[in-house]
Every structure is written in C-alpha cells, then in structure tokens.
Design an enzyme around this catalytic site. Structure first.
Site, PDB file in Angstrom:
ATOM      1  N   ARG A  11      14.963  30.845 -13.546  1.00 16.63           N
ATOM      2  CA  ARG A  11      15.797  31.156 -12.369  1.00 16.63           C
ATOM      3  C   ARG A  11      16.588  29.941 -11.897  1.00 16.63           C
ATOM      4  NH1 ARG A  11      13.825  35.137 -14.663  1.00 16.63           N
ATOM      5  NH2 ARG A  11      13.254  37.022 -13.516  1.00 16.63           N
ATOM      6  N   GLY A  38       1.898  17.024   6.553  1.00 16.00           N
ATOM      7  CA  GLY A  38       2.690  18.202   6.915  1.00 16.00           C
ATOM      8  C   GLY A  38       4.025  18.286   6.199  1.00 16.00           C
ATOM      9  N   ARG A  70      -1.224  23.086   8.972  1.00 19.62           N
ATOM     10  CA  ARG A  70       0.149  22.920   8.458  1.00 19.62           C
ATOM     11  C   ARG A  70       0.220  22.247   7.092  1.00 19.62           C
ATOM     12  NH1 ARG A  70      -1.721  19.474  11.738  1.00 19.62           N
ATOM     13  NH2 ARG A  70      -1.394  17.242  11.515  1.00 19.62           N
ATOM     14  N   LYS A  83      -6.554  12.850   0.431  1.00 16.66           N
ATOM     15  CA  LYS A  83      -5.410  13.758   0.377  1.00 16.66           C
ATOM     16  C   LYS A  83      -4.648  13.651  -0.943  1.00 16.66           C
ATOM     17  CE  LYS A  83      -4.319  14.193   5.286  1.00 16.66           C
ATOM     18  NZ  LYS A  83      -3.275  14.011   6.326  1.00 16.66           N
ATOM     19  N   ALA A 130       5.974   1.996  11.176  1.00 19.13           N
ATOM     20  CA  ALA A 130       5.770   0.822  10.329  1.00 19.13           C
ATOM     21  C   ALA A 130       6.003   1.177   8.857  1.00 19.13           C
ATOM     22  CB  ALA A 130       4.356   0.274  10.532  1.00 19.13           C
ATOM     23  N   CYS A 186       1.320  13.558  15.863  1.00 17.66           N
ATOM     24  CA  CYS A 186       0.920  14.967  15.932  1.00 17.66           C
ATOM     25  C   CYS A 186      -0.471  15.102  16.557  1.00 17.66           C
ATOM     26  CB  CYS A 186       0.915  15.575  14.538  1.00 17.66           C
ATOM     27  SG  CYS A 186       2.541  15.636  13.787  1.00 17.66           S
ATOM     28  N   CYS A 243      23.364  -4.725  10.585  1.00 10.82           N
ATOM     29  CA  CYS A 243      21.973  -4.334  10.335  1.00 10.82           C
ATOM     30  C   CYS A 243      21.236  -5.447   9.596  1.00 10.82           C
ATOM     31  CB  CYS A 243      21.939  -3.040   9.509  1.00 10.82           C
ATOM     32  SG  CYS A 243      20.291  -2.560   8.972  1.00 10.82           S
TER      33      CYS A 243
HETATM   34 ZN   LIG Z   1      20.916  -0.721   7.679  1.00  8.10          ZN
END
Ligand SMILES: [Zn+2]
Length: 252
Positions: A11, A38, A70, A83, A130, A186, A243
């Site tokens: 498909r 999640g 979830r 996990k 972080a 959460c 930045c």
């Molecule tokens: Zn940047």
C-alpha cells in the site's frame, strides 16, 4: 525486496510518490527515537510498520502503571521492564522484518553523539528541556534532520529542524536555553491520552517523508494543536543569526 516485503509494503508501493524506490529508501534507513513514552510509542510503531529498516529506541526508564494510559508500545505485562526492551519486543511482534536496537540509557553526552552520528533522522520524543537541547546541539553539530514533538495537557506542537539545510532554524532559535518556561511534566499536569498519539504520529509522518525524500517537511514551521477545540495552527520560524548553537560564530 522479497515477495513478502512487496506484499507487506504494497500500500506504500502503490503511492506514486513513494513506489518501490521510496520503500527501498525506508528499508535502507536508520531512525533514532529518543524516548519510548507517549510520543515515542506511536512514532516508533509507525516507523516500524512502514518498514524503516533500522530503528534505535533510547530510553533509560522502566514502564510504570501510570504510563499505560497513552504509551502504546507498552502493555500491562510490561510494567517494571525497561521501556527500550519492552518497545523492542512490541515492534518485533508488529514487524519482524526490521532491526530494532534498544538503548537502555538516557541519551546524553558521547552516547547521544554516537546515536545521532549513525542516524538518518532523529525523533525527539523526550519529556525534558535538558535532553531536548542536548539532542538539538548534537543534530546541529552533525547536520542531521531533527523531528521534534511535545504534548502536555490538551496541547501539542511539532516541527522539523532540517539541519542539513544551511538556513534551517534550530530548536534553540525557537526556545533559547535558560529562558525555558517552567517545565511541565505529564506526571504533575496530566496529558490527554490521544494527544500524544496525534503528535507522535505526525512526527512519524515527517520522519518518513524526510527519509523517502518526498513532499515538503515542517522545516521552518511550527505546527500547534489545541486539542480541546481541535484547532491547528502553523507559524513560520526563522533562524536566529545570533543563536549560540547554530548562529554565525557558534561552535556547537
Ligand atoms: Zn539556532
């Protein structure tokens, strides 16, 4: 492709934009999913069923009963298991045709750089600033495409930072480190179960498009979802020339 693969992925192959060539690109690709929670659950499941040939699943946590509302990679019998291993086992049941590497550690430092260096695309499905900033720095340094998602309460956001492109903004351009808003977890604030599925699935779609080289990615756009009204908005992002991570003179 084998006869079984031609059937399993038929498909996709029927889609003119993908075809056999696009499916072969997916089968030859390596996606790294940071976080098997999640967002990482639906993201990794769709990458797997879609035939991404190698998926690395990195998560240092164990499955908790509160995750099951979830985190669809994990089921009741998985409570207490790492996990990464639980997710690896689930994916193997969905698609034994692909390879899944489980990393049972929080992705940071040299481990994170190694993971990013070996990836064709990175999906940030983690739950803390972080790690988000560390993943972003590694992707800027190694010029890798980053698919970033977040979901909390009823609200979600997703974007692509295609750091292979010279003018792409990075995550830090959008959310400067140190100016992070109060971290919403959460565990404290709650999250609507299908919201993580929606956002994680958009992350999988963007990653698959990047790997196959089709369509137009969310690079330079932030997609925002208000789940209570099901209102989607998309805002333009531009690179911040000052930045400290990706800007001129930055030594990321
Ligand atoms: Zn940047």
């Amino acid at each position: 492709m084998t006869d079984d693969q031609l059937l399993r992925y038929s498909r996709h192959i029927l889609l003119p934009e993908l075809g056999i060539e696009g499916q072969e690109k997916l089968l030859g690709s390596h996606a790294v999913v940071i976080g098997a929670g999640g967002l990482g659950s639906p993201a990794a499941l769709y990458l797997a069923t879609a035939g991404v040939g190698h998926i690395t699943l990195a998560d240092g946590d164990a499955v908790d009963l509160t995750n099951l509302q979830r985190q669809v990679l994990h089921e009741t019998a998985s409570v207490g298991l790492p996990k990464a291993l639980s997710g690896q086992a689930t994916i193997a049941r969905y698609n034994p045709d692909i390879r899944v590497t489980a990393v049972q550690m929080r992705a940071e430092g040299a481990l994170l750089e190694d993971l990013v260096a070996g990836a064709d695309v990175i999906l940030d499905c983690c739950d803390n600033f972080a790690t988000r900033h560390a993943v972003n720095r590694a992707c800027v340094k190694l010029r890798k495409p980053l698919v970033s998602g977040a979901a909390i309460r009823f609200d979600g956001q997703v974007s692509v930072f295609d750091l292979r492109l010279p003018d792409a903004p990075c995550y830090h351009c959008l959310f400067p480190e140190g100016q992070d808003l109060e971290e919403l977890r959460c565990a404290v604030t709650g999250v609507f179960a299908p919201l993580t599925g929606i956002i994680g699935t958009v992350q999988a779609a963007e990653a698959l498009k990047l790997l196959a080289g089709i369509g137009e990615s969310l690079n330079g756009r932030l997609l925002l979802l208000e789940g209570l009204t099901m209102d989607w908005r998309s805002i333009r992002l531009t690179r911040d020339p000052g930045c400290p991570v990706c800007g001129t003179g930055a030594h990321a």
